[in-house]
Design a protein around this motif. Structure first.
Motif, short mmCIF file in Angstrom:
data_model
loop_
_atom_site.label_atom_id
_atom_site.label_comp_id
_atom_site.label_asym_id
_atom_site.label_seq_id
_atom_site.Cartn_x
_atom_site.Cartn_y
_atom_site.Cartn_z
N MET A 117 0.83 -1.22 0.00
CA MET A 117 0.00 0.00 0.00
C MET A 117 0.85 1.25 0.00
O MET A 117 0.52 2.23 -0.68
N LEU A 118 1.95 1.24 0.76
CA LEU A 118 2.87 2.40 0.77
C LEU A 118 3.41 2.63 -0.65
O LEU A 118 3.43 3.76 -1.13
N THR A 119 3.83 1.55 -1.29
CA THR A 119 4.37 1.66 -2.65
C THR A 119 3.28 2.16 -3.60
O THR A 119 3.54 3.04 -4.43
N CYS A 120 2.07 1.62 -3.45
CA CYS A 120 0.96 2.03 -4.32
C CYS A 120 0.62 3.50 -4.11
O CYS A 120 0.29 4.20 -5.05
N PHE A 121 0.70 3.94 -2.85
CA PHE A 121 0.37 5.34 -2.55
C PHE A 121 1.31 6.27 -3.31
O PHE A 121 0.87 7.19 -3.99
N ILE A 122 2.61 5.98 -3.22
CA ILE A 122 3.59 6.82 -3.92
C ILE A 122 3.44 6.63 -5.44
O ILE A 122 3.45 7.60 -6.20
N GLY A 123 3.24 5.36 -5.84
CA GLY A 123 3.04 5.06 -7.27
C GLY A 123 1.82 5.77 -7.84
O GLY A 123 1.85 6.27 -8.97
N SER A 124 0.74 5.85 -7.05
CA SER A 124 -0.48 6.50 -7.55
C SER A 124 -0.26 8.00 -7.75
O SER A 124 -0.83 8.60 -8.66
N ILE A 125 0.57 8.61 -6.90
CA ILE A 125 0.89 10.04 -7.08
C ILE A 125 1.71 10.23 -8.36
O ILE A 125 1.46 11.14 -9.15
N LEU A 126 2.66 9.31 -8.58
CA LEU A 126 3.54 9.43 -9.75
C LEU A 126 2.85 9.09 -11.07
O LEU A 126 3.08 9.75 -12.08
N PHE A 127 1.99 8.05 -11.04
CA PHE A 127 1.47 7.54 -12.31
C PHE A 127 -0.05 7.73 -12.50
O PHE A 127 -0.54 7.59 -13.60
N TRP A 128 -0.79 8.00 -11.43
CA TRP A 128 -2.23 8.16 -11.55
C TRP A 128 -2.69 9.59 -11.24
O TRP A 128 -3.88 9.87 -11.24
N GLY A 129 -1.77 10.43 -10.87
CA GLY A 129 -2.11 11.82 -10.58
C GLY A 129 -2.72 12.02 -9.21
O GLY A 129 -3.24 13.10 -8.91
N GLY A 130 -2.72 11.03 -8.35
CA GLY A 130 -3.22 11.21 -6.98
C GLY A 130 -3.79 9.92 -6.41
O GLY A 130 -4.10 8.99 -7.18
N PRO A 131 -3.92 9.86 -5.08
CA PRO A 131 -4.36 8.60 -4.45
C PRO A 131 -5.87 8.32 -4.52
O PRO A 131 -6.30 7.29 -4.04
N ASP A 132 -6.67 9.22 -5.08
CA ASP A 132 -8.12 8.97 -5.14
C ASP A 132 -8.43 7.68 -5.92
O ASP A 132 -9.29 6.90 -5.52
N MET A 133 -7.69 7.47 -7.00
CA MET A 133 -7.89 6.27 -7.82
C MET A 133 -7.51 5.00 -7.03
O MET A 133 -8.06 3.93 -7.26
N LEU A 134 -6.55 5.17 -6.12
CA LEU A 134 -6.11 4.03 -5.31
C LEU A 134 -7.26 3.52 -4.44
O LEU A 134 -7.46 2.30 -4.28
N ALA A 135 -8.04 4.46 -3.88
CA ALA A 135 -9.19 4.08 -3.06
C ALA A 135 -10.19 3.27 -3.89
O ALA A 135 -10.74 2.26 -3.43
#
Lengths: 167, 437
Positions: free
Chosen positions: B30-48
């Motif tokens: 999840m930590l990796t995904c959180f940083i990854g979502s900022i880098l590649f998805w433009g923010g953590p909203d998509m992660l949720a």
């Protein structure tokens, strides 16, 4: 200190209650799908509703049991480095690990709560046959993350309190 | 746009960093995904959104239910009853108890979907008997440990469901495909035990076995082995004959276990409570990893890392088999340090698309991968199955003893892998006979 113990007691009882619900879900899923399969096999009647319900229960089961797994300290870790370190280095590494875990759990609580709240306000329903309000299904995610955060915070506090002993 | 080699470096680097800190694997993802979502998805909203959709799927249902089957058989004592019956049925053969252990392991493997339960049942029943009879470590510890591998390589298998769900490989076909390699591991293990005892009879002193009349044998089979056939048919036969999907078969198997427990008068609310709690513990632990791992693979895909890696692998001037062997070596290395679920989560989203792009059969590769990952549980220094065995052993038996005794069986597992590479039909033949559901 008494307050902290009280919070910890209430939290543990809540986690116990949620895991009991998760246990019921497992047995319920087994019986539900068996009945559906037998009805389909013998009478040719299939039910998409039951499949949808079991899909939702998978998410609920995961997050209802997550706090219990944390309470039992059963989450899988790779201990290769911490097992080889001693003294302050080991204690520092453990403290960092708990801090990182608490931080991500708090962040996930916030973002999943935000998503659930937005879906509640927009009245979004899940696509499918049953079409329940999406937030009914999602609500367990921020709840689960918040309980995990509280347990993780407790463990972080313990690590810092016992830092000297651990070191 | 971050170039794909850097994307891989960042994502896997972060994952390894957080895991090395001893952060729970689920939270490291999840930590990796959180940083990854900022880098590649433009923010953590998509992660949720990704977290919500990750486990809300029918394909994951066999995981808790296959685990539940094992927990019911273990908690009710039915597993021990079956082992005891097999022990009484087997006549006078060299290394009798070691052979019975492996056969019982294969039979339990057809009813249990997790490796720990088989080891626990046999470690508590036949292992003490072998020690009492003066059997030596090479033919006591290894046979019990290898039953953990048989539990995974003979369906039902929770790990196979994971692998199939993560790699988008037909779970039904995968569960059937693992049968022949699993049985092959069992046969080779028995062969090894017989060879060792033939070369050194002192490893397993022979003893007098009370002969059982045919009538009593038939009675034992009808009373104790045929009911277990109900479980095997519900969980495997229903998939093979196209009666049920893997999810439905897992439910049928779990209910069949309850029925069999009731038949033996071992059914109680306490047993249901203990079995379901053990199931929730394992399921929740693993599905929390799945929650992070699925988002990780989605970020990996949208970063362009997967496409770049596949194009790179296809451009290499080597045979696809070299890449298969290289990926298997990586898994062997990971198996020394990580648990099977984490290895599946990390490797499958990368390796399966790669194998498909190389024009190889993902079903065959999945069987290979599953056996390799499972063998990681008996390789030092972190082979969990060996530690389970140690926990069931008397204090004079060390972890080193367990690992040393398990090594030949591990080598047999790698031999089966090599055979599968040379003769892929070992894995792909049986699924061709299925009535597809």
């Amino acid at each position: 200190m008494v307050g902290q113990k009280g919070v910890s007691y209430v939290l543990d009882r809540l986690i116990d209650g949620l895991v009991a619900l998760a246990c019921l879900i497992v047995v319920f899923d087994a019986i539900l799908i068996t009945v559906e399969t037998l009805i389909r096999f013998f009478f040719g009647l299939a039910s998409s509703e039951l499949f949808e319900i079991t899909e939702f229960t998978m998410l609920w089961m995961t997050f209802l049991g997550a706090g219990w797994v944390m309470k039992r300290n059963m989450h899988v870790r790779v201990d290769i480095l911490t097992n080889r370190l001693k003294g302050t280095s080991r204690a520092s590494l453990l403290a960092a690990s708990y801090l990182f875990a608490s931080a991500i759990l708090l962040l996930m609580t916030y973002y999943t709560f935000k998503l659930t709240f937005e879906d509640l306000r927009a009245g979004i329903t899940v696509a499918g046959v049953l079409r329940p309000k999406k937030w009914y299904i999602e609500a367990i995610v921020p709840i689960g993350f918040f309980l995990l955060f509280l347990k993780s915070l407790g463990s972080t506090w313990e690590v810092f309190r016992n830092f000297r002993r651990l070191a | 746009m971050i170039p794909w080699p850097y994307a891989i470096l960042i994502l896997f680097g972060l994952l390894v960093f957080f895991m090395a800190l001893s952060t729970p694997v689920a939270f490291a993802f999840m930590l990796t995904c959180f940083i990854g979502s900022i880098l590649f998805w433009g923010g953590p909203d998509m992660l949720a959104v990704s977290i919500y959709s990750s486990v809300t799927s029918f394909v994951f249902l066999p995981i808790p239910l296959f685990i539940l089957m094992g927990c019911i058989l273990f908690e009710s004592g039915v597993g021990a009853l079956i082992v005891d019956t097999l022990d009484r049925l087997m006549g006078r053969i060299p290394a009798r108890l070691s052979v019975v252990t492996i056969i019982a392991g294969a039979l339990l493997g057809a009813m249990i979907g997790i490796s720990g339960s088989s080891i626990a049942i046999l470690g508590k029943t036949l292992f003490p008997e072998m020690l009492k009879r003066g059997y030596k470590n090479p033919v006591t510890l290894g046979p019990v440990v290898i039953t953990g591998t048989l539990a995974i390589m003979i369906p039902p298998s929770a790990l196979a469901v994971f692998l199939g769900a993560m790699g988008k490989v037909s779970i039904g076909k995968l569960l059937i495909a693992i049968i022949v390699p699993g049985v092959l591991v069992a046969i080779l293990s028995i062969g090894y035990v017989l060879l060792r005892v033939n070369l050194n009879p002192s490893l397993a002193p022979s003893y007098q076995v009370r002969p059982i009349p045919l009538k009593e044998k038939l009675s034992l089979i009808c009373r104790y082995l045929l009911p277990s056939g109900i479980v095997i048919f519900a969980a495997i036969g229903s998939i093979f004959f196209g009666i049920a999907s893997p999810s439905e078969a897992s439910a049928l198997g779990a209910v069949a276990c309850f029925v069999v427990a009731a038949l033996y008068r071992k059914f109680s609310l306490g047993m249901v409570k203990r079995a379901s709690l053990a199931t929730v513990e394992i399921t929740s632990m693993v599905l929390m990893i799945v929650v992070g791992a699925i988002s990780f693979s989605r970020i990996l895909a949208s970063s362009g890392a997967m496409t770049g890696l596949i194009e790179f692998a296809k451009s290499l001037p080597v045979s696809p088999m070299v890449i298969v062997v290289a990926t298997q070596i990586i898994v062997v290395f990971m198996g020394c340090f990580m648990d099977p679920a984490s290895i599946v989560m990390i490797t499958v989203p990368v390796f399966i698309p790669l194998i498909q792009a190389l024009g190889l059969d993902p079903l065959w590769y999945s069987v290979l991968l599953l056996l390799n990952i499972q063998l990681g549980l008996i390789t030092p220094p972190f082979g969990l199955d060996c530690y389970t065995m140690k926990a069931l052993s008397p204090p004079e038996i060390t972890v080193e003893d367990v690992f040393r005794s398990s090594m030949p069986f591990c080598a047999l597992g790698f031999l089966v892998m090599a055979l599968m590479m040379i003769f892929p039909s070992i894995a792909t033949w049986l699924p061709t006979l299925m009535r597809v559901k």
